[in-house]
Every structure is written in C-alpha cells, then in structure tokens.
Design an enzyme around this catalytic site. Structure first.
Site, PDB file in Angstrom:
ATOM      1  N   GLY A   1       2.586  44.605  44.070  1.00  0.00           N
ATOM      2  CA  GLY A   1       2.358  43.942  45.345  1.00  0.00           C
ATOM      3  C   GLY A   1       3.304  42.750  45.602  1.00  0.00           C
ATOM      4  O   GLY A   1       4.108  42.777  46.453  1.00  0.00           O
TER       5      GLY A   1
ATOM      6  N   GLU B   1       5.050  27.638  40.918  1.00  0.00           N
ATOM      7  CA  GLU B   1       4.175  26.962  42.431  1.00  0.00           C
ATOM      8  C   GLU B   1       3.180  28.243  42.624  1.00  0.00           C
ATOM      9  O   GLU B   1       1.974  27.760  42.869  1.00  0.00           O
ATOM     10  CB  GLU B   1       5.117  26.820  43.399  1.00  0.00           C
ATOM     11  CG  GLU B   1       4.534  26.303  44.692  1.00  0.00           C
ATOM     12  CD  GLU B   1       3.789  24.996  44.609  1.00  0.00           C
ATOM     13  OE1 GLU B   1       4.632  24.123  44.599  1.00  0.00           O
ATOM     14  OE2 GLU B   1       2.636  24.981  44.851  1.00  0.00           O
TER      15      GLU B   1
ATOM     16  N   ASP C   1     -10.660  33.310  37.100  1.00  0.00           N
ATOM     17  CA  ASP C   1      -9.018  32.911  37.976  1.00  0.00           C
ATOM     18  C   ASP C   1      -9.225  31.671  38.392  1.00  0.00           C
ATOM     19  O   ASP C   1      -8.133  30.905  38.242  1.00  0.00           O
ATOM     20  CB  ASP C   1      -9.089  33.942  39.175  1.00  0.00           C
ATOM     21  CG  ASP C   1      -7.736  33.923  40.037  1.00  0.00           C
ATOM     22  OD1 ASP C   1      -6.787  34.108  39.414  1.00  0.00           O
ATOM     23  OD2 ASP C   1      -8.124  33.380  41.201  1.00  0.00           O
TER      24      ASP C   1
ATOM     25  N   LYS D   1      -6.649  28.362  37.127  1.00  0.00           N
ATOM     26  CA  LYS D   1      -5.731  27.556  38.161  1.00  0.00           C
ATOM     27  C   LYS D   1      -6.120  25.961  38.137  1.00  0.00           C
ATOM     28  O   LYS D   1      -5.451  25.156  37.991  1.00  0.00           O
ATOM     29  CB  LYS D   1      -6.320  27.805  39.563  1.00  0.00           C
ATOM     30  CG  LYS D   1      -5.671  29.305  39.901  1.00  0.00           C
ATOM     31  CD  LYS D   1      -6.086  29.623  41.350  1.00  0.00           C
ATOM     32  CE  LYS D   1      -5.611  31.080  41.770  1.00  0.00           C
ATOM     33  NZ  LYS D   1      -6.160  31.933  42.769  1.00  0.00           N
TER      34      LYS D   1
HETATM   35  P1  NHO Z   1       0.401  44.194  40.434  1.00  0.00           P
HETATM   36  O1  NHO Z   1       0.385  44.629  41.767  1.00  0.00           O
HETATM   37  O2  NHO Z   1      -0.579  44.414  39.300  1.00  0.00           O
HETATM   38  O3  NHO Z   1       2.030  44.483  39.648  1.00  0.00           O
HETATM   39  C1  NHO Z   1       2.087  43.891  38.608  1.00  0.00           C
HETATM   40  C2  NHO Z   1       3.617  44.458  38.013  1.00  0.00           C
HETATM   41  O4  NHO Z   1       4.043  44.086  36.806  1.00  0.00           O
HETATM   42  C3  NHO Z   1       3.485  46.095  38.098  1.00  0.00           C
HETATM   43  O5  NHO Z   1       4.893  46.637  38.454  1.00  0.00           O
HETATM   44  C4  NHO Z   1       3.631  46.518  36.485  1.00  0.00           C
HETATM   45  O6  NHO Z   1       4.044  47.551  36.144  1.00  0.00           O
HETATM   46  C5  NHO Z   1       4.149  45.463  35.922  1.00  0.00           C
HETATM   47  N1  NHO Z   1       4.164  44.875  34.787  1.00  0.00           N
HETATM   48  C6  NHO Z   1       2.895  44.388  34.179  1.00  0.00           C
HETATM   49  N2  NHO Z   1       2.948  44.163  32.817  1.00  0.00           N
HETATM   50  C7  NHO Z   1       4.335  44.268  32.705  1.00  0.00           C
HETATM   51  C8  NHO Z   1       5.292  44.176  31.342  1.00  0.00           C
HETATM   52  N3  NHO Z   1       4.619  43.546  30.313  1.00  0.00           N
HETATM   53  N4  NHO Z   1       6.525  44.188  31.492  1.00  0.00           N
HETATM   54  C9  NHO Z   1       7.282  44.642  32.630  1.00  0.00           C
HETATM   55  N5  NHO Z   1       6.372  45.000  33.656  1.00  0.00           N
HETATM   56  C10 NHO Z   1       5.084  44.822  33.819  1.00  0.00           C
HETATM   57  O7  NHO Z   1       0.152  42.476  40.496  1.00  0.00           O
HETATM   58  P2  NHO Z   1       0.482  41.547  41.670  1.00  0.00           P
HETATM   59  O8  NHO Z   1      -0.675  41.457  42.696  1.00  0.00           O
HETATM   60  O9  NHO Z   1       1.711  41.924  42.084  1.00  0.00           O
HETATM   61  O10 NHO Z   1       0.563  40.247  40.974  1.00  0.00           O
HETATM   62  C11 NHO Z   1       1.626  39.903  40.471  1.00  0.00           C
HETATM   63  C12 NHO Z   1       1.567  38.300  39.659  1.00  0.00           C
HETATM   64  O11 NHO Z   1       1.208  37.557  40.539  1.00  0.00           O
HETATM   65  C13 NHO Z   1       0.220  38.424  38.486  1.00  0.00           C
HETATM   66  O12 NHO Z   1       0.525  37.514  37.722  1.00  0.00           O
HETATM   67  C14 NHO Z   1      -0.902  37.733  39.635  1.00  0.00           C
HETATM   68  O13 NHO Z   1      -2.118  37.029  39.231  1.00  0.00           O
HETATM   69  C15 NHO Z   1       0.182  36.592  40.463  1.00  0.00           C
HETATM   70  N6  NHO Z   1      -0.425  36.322  41.650  1.00  0.00           N
HETATM   71  C16 NHO Z   1      -1.019  37.195  42.590  1.00  0.00           C
HETATM   72  C17 NHO Z   1      -1.431  36.870  43.806  1.00  0.00           C
HETATM   73  C18 NHO Z   1      -2.051  37.606  44.978  1.00  0.00           C
HETATM   74  O14 NHO Z   1      -2.511  37.337  46.005  1.00  0.00           O
HETATM   75  N7  NHO Z   1      -1.575  38.991  44.725  1.00  0.00           N
HETATM   76  C19 NHO Z   1      -1.584  35.353  43.831  1.00  0.00           C
HETATM   77  C20 NHO Z   1      -1.315  34.709  42.742  1.00  0.00           C
HETATM   78  C21 NHO Z   1      -0.543  35.173  41.758  1.00  0.00           C
HETATM   79  O15 NHO Z   1      -2.221  33.531  45.285  1.00  0.00           O
HETATM   80  C22 NHO Z   1      -2.709  34.864  44.921  1.00  0.00           C
HETATM   81  C23 NHO Z   1      -4.214  34.831  44.195  1.00  0.00           C
HETATM   82  O16 NHO Z   1      -4.396  33.767  43.441  1.00  0.00           O
HETATM   83  C24 NHO Z   1      -5.037  35.763  44.500  1.00  0.00           C
HETATM   84  C25 NHO Z   1      -6.422  35.555  43.861  1.00  0.00           C
HETATM   85  N8  NHO Z   1      -7.014  36.982  43.474  1.00  0.00           N
HETATM   86  C26 NHO Z   1      -7.322  35.005  44.754  1.00  0.00           C
HETATM   87  O17 NHO Z   1      -7.057  33.814  45.121  1.00  0.00           O
HETATM   88  O18 NHO Z   1      -8.143  35.343  45.075  1.00  0.00           O
END
Ligand code: NHO
Length: 369
Positions: free
Chosen positions: A14, A150, A228, A232
């Site tokens: 995502g 960030e 989570d 943070k």
């Molecule tokens: P996905 O959709 O699972 O995608 C992960 C990707 O990484 C996939 O393509 C997978 O194949 C690849 N991958 C995993 N391990 C790999 C490796 N070893 N080598 C190569 N590729 C690898 O995850 P997201 O949603 O895209 O998230 C990506 C990162 O952003 C994660 O670390 C997640 O914690 C971080 N993040 C996401 C969000 C969000 O809203 N989606 C937020 C912050 C950080 O601000 C958000 C938040 O804190 C949401 C939280 N749940 C809340 O506040 O409620």
C-alpha cells in the site's frame, strides 16, 4: 551540472505504491538541479533492476511488471555494491515492515547510502540497533548516509521533525501525550463518542465495522495488543533523550482478552470477542458518569522517565476526547511552551499520507547532499 541521485525502493505494498505515484509526480514537476533515477524496485520475491542505471519507468502497473520480470531481489550486500558502483549519491527507500532489512541499516549507512523509511522496526526494537543506526548515520555531521523516518510516527504529520526542532533549538521536552494509532482512534471515537445518546455500542461490533472497512490489520489483535503504539512511543521517547531498552520494557495495556490471545485465527478471535464486551462497556459507563470518555493513549513523562500505553479517561472538553475519524493527536509539553502544549493533529494512518512522510524525507535528504 545536475546533481545525480539514484533511488532504490524495497516494498511495493500500500505505502510503496502510493510512494511510487508521488515520486513520479515529484520527478515530473521537479525544477531543481537534481536528476533522480529509480534504478531498483523490489518486493519480497521479485525485483526490477536497471543494470545500466537508466531510470525505470514509474507506472501504476509496477506489481504486474514485477510479476513479469521473474528476477530475484538482490541481497543487501549486492544492492549496496550495485548502488555504490553507480558513482553517485544513492537513497534506499524501505517500504517494508521487515526487521531483517532494518538490521542492515548500519551497513547501508556506513556505505554512504541514505535511507528514508516508514518501517518502525529499526527505530523501535532493541536499543543497540538504534545506537548502531545513528552511529553509522551522517545526520550529526559524520561521514555515513542520512537516515530519516518521519512516517514511523503519525504518518505524514510533522511529529518527529517537530520534536527534533524543539530539541535542536535548545527547548526541553517534558511530556509527550496523545493518540498515536489511527485504528485505536477510530475504535474509541466510534465506541465512546463525546455526547453519545441512545443505547451504548458493543465494542466487538465497532471492531467488526473497523475490520470490514479495512481500518484494522488483517488480524485486529495486531492493533489491539498496543504494540504498534508502544513502538511509536519508543521512538519518541528515544528522541526526547530517554534510554528505552525495547517497546516491551514499559507498561503496555493490551485490549485482547487473555483467553483470546492464543486462539489461532482472526475469525476465532472475532467470534469470541462479544463475550468480553461487558468489561470495556463498564469502563466506558464509569467514565460517562464522570463526564468523561475513554481513549487509548500513550504518554512519556521525561523527568520521571515514565512511558506508558493504555486506556485513560479524558474530560469531554479535552482535545484528545474530541478527535474525529482515525485522526492522531500529539501534544508536546516543553519548557518553552509551558502549560499550553504544542499540538500536532490530523490523519495519522493511510497509504497516501504515510507515503507523503517518506517523500518529504527524500526531499530533505536531497537538500542536504
Ligand atoms: P504492505 O502492504 O504489507 O507492503 C509491504 C511490502 O513490503 C510488500 O510489497 C512486501 O512484499 C514487501 N516486503 C516485505 N518484506 C520484504 C523484504 N524483506 N524484502 C523485500 N520486500 C519485502 O505494508 P504497507 O501498509 O505498505 O506498510 C509499509 C510500511 O509502512 C510498514 O513498515 C508499515 O508499518 C509502515 N507504515 C504504514 C502505515 C499505514 O498507514 N499503512 C503507517 C505507518 C507506517 O501511519 C500509518 C500507521 O501507523 C498505521 C497504523 N496501523 C495506525 O496508526 O493505525
């Protein structure tokens, strides 16, 4: 002459896809003297590699292109070598949640490669990794690559840059308090809204609505266990100058009923949750009688070195009580700001706002190199 920057992107979920879209727009409208080329895009089992360092096309079909490529990702040492051989500045974007990749940040930074990432693992796990990352990084004028993260707290909201600016300009952070999880924010804004009338909602029903709408992790226990938020808080506490051994080294309240901790599937968990509605319902009623609401918050009290995560009651006039949707709110109390906190508030979850935090880090790195 145009500055030349090579970019490698790992993780195309995502956030990764939203980041590629935003970076593509940034490159198209870029009027500065920087020439940005994405030369590597990978997910867990596939990669696109531009062996001659010509820019890979940034399309919305990147998943299909990765499927078609049939190329295995490079190991981290090989990726470092590939980027170094380009002979220009390089930035690695880690859009995964992989601890294995985060464990290699010190090597990547020592090789002079910069990192921008929303991955919390590197900054919220054992303290040694945090120390190794910042000893290897060039953020404080040393020779390593810059590292910016960030989006690890509050997605694109200026949370970490705010705390860094406060500390760097000589202010002293005394307390940080807020709602740090978009999921928890949504759950409690729905379950215990200010001014609720009519029959109270069951907590399990609210969790089900949130799960069905995609607001929770696939297994809601990954939100409800508080980890989570604890990750943070670990990052913010370390930036406030506290030594935090790990995200499990301070009190974290889990909202998972004990007997449901070990059930094997998320469906079993959801089926069992209504049996425990009365416990949390009582807490909400008790708060309501006092003119308050319950919210899932984190706080850091710097002088007493106390960090905690869990449910607390807030007066309905408190800014934390009046949050809407899945917004985050983070209040910084400092010597300079006195009793009136500096408050950052807004959408704190979601792919687009998280990708924005990552791209703003890339722009900060480019301005420094
Ligand atoms: P996905 O959709 O699972 O995608 C992960 C990707 O990484 C996939 O393509 C997978 O194949 C690849 N991958 C995993 N391990 C790999 C490796 N070893 N080598 C190569 N590729 C690898 O995850 P997201 O949603 O895209 O998230 C990506 C990162 O952003 C994660 O670390 C997640 O914690 C971080 N993040 C996401 C969000 C969000 O809203 N989606 C937020 C912050 C950080 O601000 C958000 C938040 O804190 C949401 C939280 N749940 C809340 O506040 O409620």
């Amino acid at each position: 002459m145009a500055k030349d920057v090579k970019v490698a992107i790992i993780g195309v979920g995502g956030v990764g896809k939203a980041f590629i879209g935003q970076l593509s727009n940034y490159i198209k409208k870029n009027v500065s003297t920087v020439s940005i080329s994405v030369v590597y895009i990978a997910r867990s089992r596939a990669a696109l590699i531009s062996k001659d360092y010509s820019p890979l096309p940034l399309t919305s079909f990147v998943s299909e292109e990765l499927d078609a490529a049939g190329t295995e990702p490079l190991s981290v040492p090989d990726l470092i070598q590939f980027l170094k051989a380009a002979g220009s500045e390089a930035i690695l974007i880690d859009n995964t949640s992989s601890i294995e990749l985060a464990n290699t940040y010190p090597d990547i930074l020592s090789a002079g490669i910069h990192i921008a990432t929303p991955n919390k693992k590197g900054f919220s796990s054992e303290e040694k990794l945090w120390n190794d990352i910042f000893s290897a990084a060039g953020n404080n004028g040393e020779s390593g690559g810059y590292v910016f993260h960030e989006a690890t707290v509050g997605a694109g909201l200026p949370v970490l840059s705010t705390i860094r600016d406060l500390v760097d300009t000589g202010d002293e952070v005394t307390k940080v308090e807020g709602v740090f999880s978009g999921t928890m924010s949504f759950l409690f804004n729905e379950f215990a809204p200010v001014g609720a009338s009519g029959p109270p909602k069951a907590f399990s029903d609210v969790v089900k609505v949130a799960k069905d709408a995609g607001y929770t992790e696939p297994d809601p226990r990954d939100d409800l266990n508080g980890l989570d938020v604890a990750r943070k808080l670990t990052i913010l506490a370390r930036l406030s100058g506290l030594s935090i051994a790990s995200p499990t080294s301070f009190p974290v309240q889990s909202l998972i009923p004990k007997p449901l901790e070990s059930v094997s599937t998320s469906q079993e968990f959801m089926d069992g949750l209504p049996n425990y509605d009365s416990e949390i319902g009582l807490l909400a009623d008790e708060a309501k009688k006092e003119g308050k609401v319950i919210r899932f918050v984190g706080s850091i009290d710097v002088p007493s070195k106390a960090v905690k995560v869990g449910l607390e009651k807030f007066d309905i006039s408190h800014p934390i009580a009046g949050l809407k949707g899945s917004d985050n709110i983070i209040a910084f109390y400092t010597k300079r700001y006195g009793d009136r906190a500096l408050i950052v508030q807004g959408a704190g979850a979601g792919a687009e706002v998280t990708a924005m935090g990552v791209l703003s880090d890339v722009i900060k790195i480019i301005a420094r190199i």
